[in-house]
Motif scaffolding. Structure first.
Motif, PDB file in Angstrom:
ATOM      1  N   GLY A  36       0.822  -1.211   0.000  1.00 25.90           N
ATOM      2  CA  GLY A  36       0.000   0.000   0.000  1.00 25.90           C
ATOM      3  C   GLY A  36       0.851   1.253   0.000  1.00 25.90           C
ATOM      4  N   GLU A  37       0.760   2.021   1.086  1.00 31.92           N
ATOM      5  CA  GLU A  37       1.463   3.302   1.166  1.00 31.92           C
ATOM      6  C   GLU A  37       2.311   3.355   2.425  1.00 31.92           C
ATOM      7  N   VAL A  38       3.509   3.920   2.298  1.00 32.03           N
ATOM      8  CA  VAL A  38       4.393   4.149   3.442  1.00 32.03           C
ATOM      9  C   VAL A  38       4.742   5.625   3.479  1.00 32.03           C
ATOM     10  N   LEU A  39       5.161   6.092   4.638  1.00 31.74           N
ATOM     11  CA  LEU A  39       5.544   7.486   4.803  1.00 31.74           C
ATOM     12  C   LEU A  39       6.997   7.561   5.248  1.00 31.74           C
ATOM     13  N   VAL A  40       7.775   8.366   4.548  1.00 31.39           N
ATOM     14  CA  VAL A  40       9.177   8.582   4.896  1.00 31.39           C
ATOM     15  C   VAL A  40       9.327  10.064   5.226  1.00 31.39           C
ATOM     16  N   ALA A  41       9.802  10.363   6.425  1.00 26.66           N
ATOM     17  CA  ALA A  41      10.021  11.749   6.843  1.00 26.66           C
ATOM     18  C   ALA A  41      11.516  12.040   6.817  1.00 26.66           C
ATOM     19  N   ILE A  42      11.878  13.116   6.137  1.00 25.91           N
ATOM     20  CA  ILE A  42      13.280  13.513   6.044  1.00 25.91           C
ATOM     21  C   ILE A  42      13.423  14.882   6.697  1.00 25.91           C
ATOM     22  N   PRO A  43      14.120  14.950   7.843  1.00 29.43           N
ATOM     23  CA  PRO A  43      14.252  16.217   8.565  1.00 29.43           C
ATOM     24  C   PRO A  43      15.361  17.089   7.994  1.00 29.43           C
ATOM     25  N   ALA A  44      15.330  18.351   8.380  1.00 30.35           N
ATOM     26  CA  ALA A  44      16.409  19.309   8.106  1.00 30.35           C
ATOM     27  C   ALA A  44      16.677  19.543   6.623  1.00 30.35           C
ATOM     28  N   VAL A  45      15.610  19.636   5.836  1.00 30.96           N
ATOM     29  CA  VAL A  45      15.756  19.958   4.417  1.00 30.96           C
ATOM     30  C   VAL A  45      15.534  21.465   4.248  1.00 30.96           C
ATOM     31  N   PRO A  46      16.526  22.208   3.769  1.00 32.57           N
ATOM     32  CA  PRO A  46      16.359  23.649   3.594  1.00 32.57           C
ATOM     33  C   PRO A  46      15.376  23.961   2.459  1.00 32.57           C
ATOM     34  N   PRO A  47      14.749  25.120   2.493  1.00 30.06           N
ATOM     35  CA  PRO A  47      13.877  25.503   1.379  1.00 30.06           C
ATOM     36  C   PRO A  47      14.646  25.466   0.064  1.00 30.06           C
ATOM     37  N   GLY A  48      13.963  25.099  -0.991  1.00 28.45           N
ATOM     38  CA  GLY A  48      14.619  25.051  -2.295  1.00 28.45           C
ATOM     39  C   GLY A  48      13.807  24.236  -3.281  1.00 28.45           C
ATOM     40  N   THR A  49      14.396  24.029  -4.442  1.00 26.64           N
ATOM     41  CA  THR A  49      13.775  23.235  -5.495  1.00 26.64           C
ATOM     42  C   THR A  49      14.471  21.881  -5.542  1.00 26.64           C
ATOM     43  N   TYR A  50      13.671  20.828  -5.457  1.00 23.07           N
ATOM     44  CA  TYR A  50      14.184  19.463  -5.385  1.00 23.07           C
ATOM     45  C   TYR A  50      13.361  18.539  -6.280  1.00 23.07           C
ATOM     46  N   ALA A  51      13.875  17.336  -6.465  1.00 25.83           N
ATOM     47  CA  ALA A  51      13.136  16.232  -7.071  1.00 25.83           C
ATOM     48  C   ALA A  51      13.390  15.010  -6.195  1.00 25.83           C
ATOM     49  N   VAL A  52      12.365  14.197  -6.022  1.00 22.86           N
ATOM     50  CA  VAL A  52      12.490  12.997  -5.194  1.00 22.86           C
ATOM     51  C   VAL A  52      12.518  11.774  -6.095  1.00 22.86           C
ATOM     52  N   GLN A  53      13.407  10.858  -5.766  1.00 23.73           N
ATOM     53  CA  GLN A  53      13.445   9.553  -6.413  1.00 23.73           C
ATOM     54  C   GLN A  53      13.323   8.510  -5.307  1.00 23.73           C
ATOM     55  N   ALA A  54      12.504   7.490  -5.561  1.00 19.98           N
ATOM     56  CA  ALA A  54      12.253   6.463  -4.550  1.00 19.98           C
ATOM     57  C   ALA A  54      12.223   5.093  -5.214  1.00 19.98           C
ATOM     58  N   PHE A  55      12.557   4.064  -4.433  1.00 21.66           N
ATOM     59  CA  PHE A  55      12.418   2.708  -4.960  1.00 21.66           C
ATOM     60  C   PHE A  55      12.230   1.707  -3.835  1.00 21.66           C
ATOM     61  N   LEU A  56      11.643   0.580  -4.190  1.00 21.72           N
ATOM     62  CA  LEU A  56      11.437  -0.527  -3.271  1.00 21.72           C
ATOM     63  C   LEU A  56      12.654  -1.439  -3.373  1.00 21.72           C
ATOM     64  N   ASP A  57      13.493  -1.410  -2.355  1.00 21.38           N
ATOM     65  CA  ASP A  57      14.718  -2.213  -2.326  1.00 21.38           C
ATOM     66  C   ASP A  57      14.396  -3.582  -1.729  1.00 21.38           C
ATOM     67  N   GLU A  58      13.853  -4.453  -2.563  1.00 16.29           N
ATOM     68  CA  GLU A  58      13.396  -5.759  -2.098  1.00 16.29           C
ATOM     69  C   GLU A  58      14.533  -6.653  -1.624  1.00 16.29           C
ATOM     70  N   ASP A  59      15.694  -6.557  -2.265  1.00 13.41           N
ATOM     71  CA  ASP A  59      16.801  -7.446  -1.906  1.00 13.41           C
ATOM     72  C   ASP A  59      17.781  -6.832  -0.916  1.00 13.41           C
ATOM     73  N   GLY A  60      17.552  -5.593  -0.487  1.00 13.27           N
ATOM     74  CA  GLY A  60      18.359  -4.979   0.564  1.00 13.27           C
ATOM     75  C   GLY A  60      19.766  -4.588   0.174  1.00 13.27           C
TER      76      GLY A  60
END
Length: 137
Positions: free
Chosen positions: A60-84
């Motif tokens: 389903g859905e998971v939530l990842v919180a990333i602290p201490a990110v300064p204001p700015g323009t970003y892009a997020v990339q994510a993946f399911l690391d099944e094999d670790g």
């Protein structure tokens, strides 16, 4: 003279950093971890981005919180690391064999999206975005 003094004082004011929450949807299974990277234009699609986080995978859905990110323009990339292994597993053609996604649900067109397609602006108060993993099997 006063203008330069004001500019010098403003330059020493610390930049406010805040938490960015990334809701990652369409997680197929509960094996492995969901890895998320918050990238600048310089680091987008590279092995290492400026801000990173992960959480245990679950369907389903998971939530990842990333602290201490300064204001700015970003892009997020994510993946399911099944094999670790911390890397996106690919077939012999280079096609991802694990779920992968980008901010704005940026589309794949004969390869990964551009930074511009995935870019968003994070303000000083932080924020929350959502993206979905895609699978190519």
């Amino acid at each position: 003279m006063a203008r330069w003094l004001l500019l010098a004082l403003l330059a020493t004011v610390p930049v406010q950093a805040a938490t960015l929450e990334i809701a990652v949807g369409n997680v197929r299974g509960g094996r492995g971890n969901v890895l998320v990277s918050v990238c600048t234009t310089r680091s987008f699609l590279a092995d290492h981005c400026e801000f990173n986080g992960m959480t245990k995978a679950r369907p389903g859905e998971v939530l990842v919180a990333i602290p201490a990110v300064p204001p700015g323009t970003y892009a997020v990339q994510a993946f399911l690391d099944e094999d670790g292994d911390g890397k996106i597993r690919r077939n012999w053609l280079g096609i991802p064999q694990e779920g992968i996604g980008f901010s704005n649900d940026a589309p794949f067109r004969f390869g990964p999206p551009s930074f511009g397609d995935a870019a968003f602006t994070l303000g000083p108060g932080g924020g929350r975005i959502r993206l979905n993993l895609r699978y190519f099997d």
